[in-house]
Design an enzyme around this catalytic site. Structure first.
Site, PDB file in Angstrom:
ATOM      1  CG  ASP A  18       7.696   4.162   0.923  1.00  0.00           C
ATOM      2  OD1 ASP A  18       7.951   3.206   0.175  1.00  0.00           O
ATOM      3  OD2 ASP A  18       7.457   4.029   2.149  1.00  0.00           O
ATOM      4  CG  ASN A  45       0.677  -3.703  13.418  1.00  0.00           C
ATOM      5  OD1 ASN A  45       0.964  -2.957  14.360  1.00  0.00           O
ATOM      6  ND2 ASN A  45       0.030  -3.285  12.351  1.00  0.00           N
ATOM      7  N   GLY A  62       2.894  -4.212   9.054  1.00  0.00           N
ATOM      8  CA  GLY A  62       2.736  -2.789   9.326  1.00  0.00           C
ATOM      9  C   GLY A  62       1.594  -2.107   8.625  1.00  0.00           C
ATOM     10  CG  HIS A  88      -2.957   2.628  -1.778  1.00  0.00           C
ATOM     11  ND1 HIS A  88      -3.002   2.604  -0.401  1.00  0.00           N
ATOM     12  CD2 HIS A  88      -4.067   1.931  -2.186  1.00  0.00           C
ATOM     13  CE1 HIS A  88      -4.074   1.922   0.004  1.00  0.00           C
ATOM     14  NE2 HIS A  88      -4.727   1.496  -1.060  1.00  0.00           N
ATOM     15  CB  ALA A  96       8.731  -4.141   9.823  1.00  0.00           C
ATOM     16  CB  CYS A  99      -0.328  17.178 -19.528  1.00  0.00           C
ATOM     17  SG  CYS A  99      -0.271  16.051 -20.913  1.00  0.00           S
ATOM     18  CD  GLN A 136      -2.459  -1.301   2.705  1.00  0.00           C
ATOM     19  OE1 GLN A 136      -3.415  -0.631   3.067  1.00  0.00           O
ATOM     20  NE2 GLN A 136      -1.889  -2.180   3.506  1.00  0.00           N
ATOM     21  CB  CYS A 155      -4.833  13.163 -22.003  1.00  0.00           C
ATOM     22  SG  CYS A 155      -3.073  13.277 -21.610  1.00  0.00           S
TER      23      CYS A 155
END
Ligand code: APR
Length: 240
Positions: free
Chosen positions: A98, A206, A180, A113, A224, A140, A95, A124
């Protein structure tokens, strides 16, 4: 139950959220220090905000790009890279926008995402990687529409092709490791159910329980990097 070991599985999916990048220094969205505590997403992360004031939305996204630029992939991202190199089939469904999995060196990544470094023409639909950051270049060249970040905002739909690819990987995996994510944002939060339905072993990494915790049969409560190292315990080539 003792910790499962990554080496014992043939088709692994890592399903990552903001907590994956937390130890790199990228702020999460919710919880202490969360982005949405400080910034109202209705002003910065939805199409209607962009339609009202594209420059303000761009300023926020350039600020976030700056934050991420100052961060590096962490040992957890790197462990996942080694897993992809050395185990039969490893897929990342993230998700996160970055780009840290790719910067670490992972290849098989489905970005649900979108990506903070890609832009899309609002008019466009043409896309461009490493899109402009200067305000005066924000239109654009083909149709003069606004470039917008190619990320999924609150009112947006997910990209169908990405969802299909992610769903196929998840439905076919034998080990599903969620890392996470608060599991409150849909439709992404529906996806782990496909792994459970298919009989995969489902592991949740988590520090805190989430609304989805019941779906998982193994809970590794901690950060993590350390919890991924537990899944690779005894496999030196994964631990690096
Ligand atoms: N290691 C593992 N998990 C962590 C760590 C860590 N070091 N630090 C925090 N976490 C956990 C938190 O407990 C929380 O459950 O990471 C989770 C982060 O949750 P969110 O900030 O809600 O991030 P995420 O689930 O990825 O958000 C989903 O929301 O706003 C949207 O589009 C945005 O992709 C994002 C989506």
């Amino acid at each position: 139950m003792s910790d499962p070991c990554l080496r014992d599985y043939q088709r692994i999916v890592f399903f990552t959220g903001a907590g994956m990048s937390a130890e790199s220094g990228v702020p999460t969205y919710r919880g202490a220090g969360g982005i949405w505590k400080e910034y109202d997403y209705r002003r910065y992360a939805c199409q209607s905000a962009f339609d009202r004031d594209p420059a303000a939305v761009w300023e926020f996204h350039n600020f976030r790009r700056g934050l991420v630029m100052r961060c590096d992939p962490n040992p957890g991202h790197q462990l996942i890279v080694r897993a992809e190199q050395q185990l039969p089939q490893v897929t990342i469904v993230t998700q996160n926008i970055d780009g840290l999995h790719a910067r670490a060196g992972s290849h098989k990544i489905h970005e649900l995402h979108g990506n903070l470094w890609r832009v899309r023409c609002d008019h466009c639909g043409v896309k461009q990687q490493d899109g402009p950051v200067q305000r005066e270049q924000l239109r654009c060249p083909t149709c003069d529409g606004w470039w917008r970040p190619d990320i999924v905002w609150f009112e947006d739909y997910l990209d169908d092709a990405v969802v299909q690819a992610a769903t196929a990987a998840i439905a076919g995996c034998d080990l599903f490791v969620s890392i996470g994510t608060s599991a409150v944002v849909y439709p992404a939060a529906y996806l782990p159910q496909h792994a459970a339905d298919n009989g995969a072993l489902c592991v949740e990494i988590n520090p805190d329980p989430t609304p989805a915790s019941e779906l998982y049969s193994v809970h590794l409560r901690g950060p993590a990097t350390a919890m991924l190292a537990r899944l690779a315990a005894g496999v030196p080539e994964l631990l690096g």
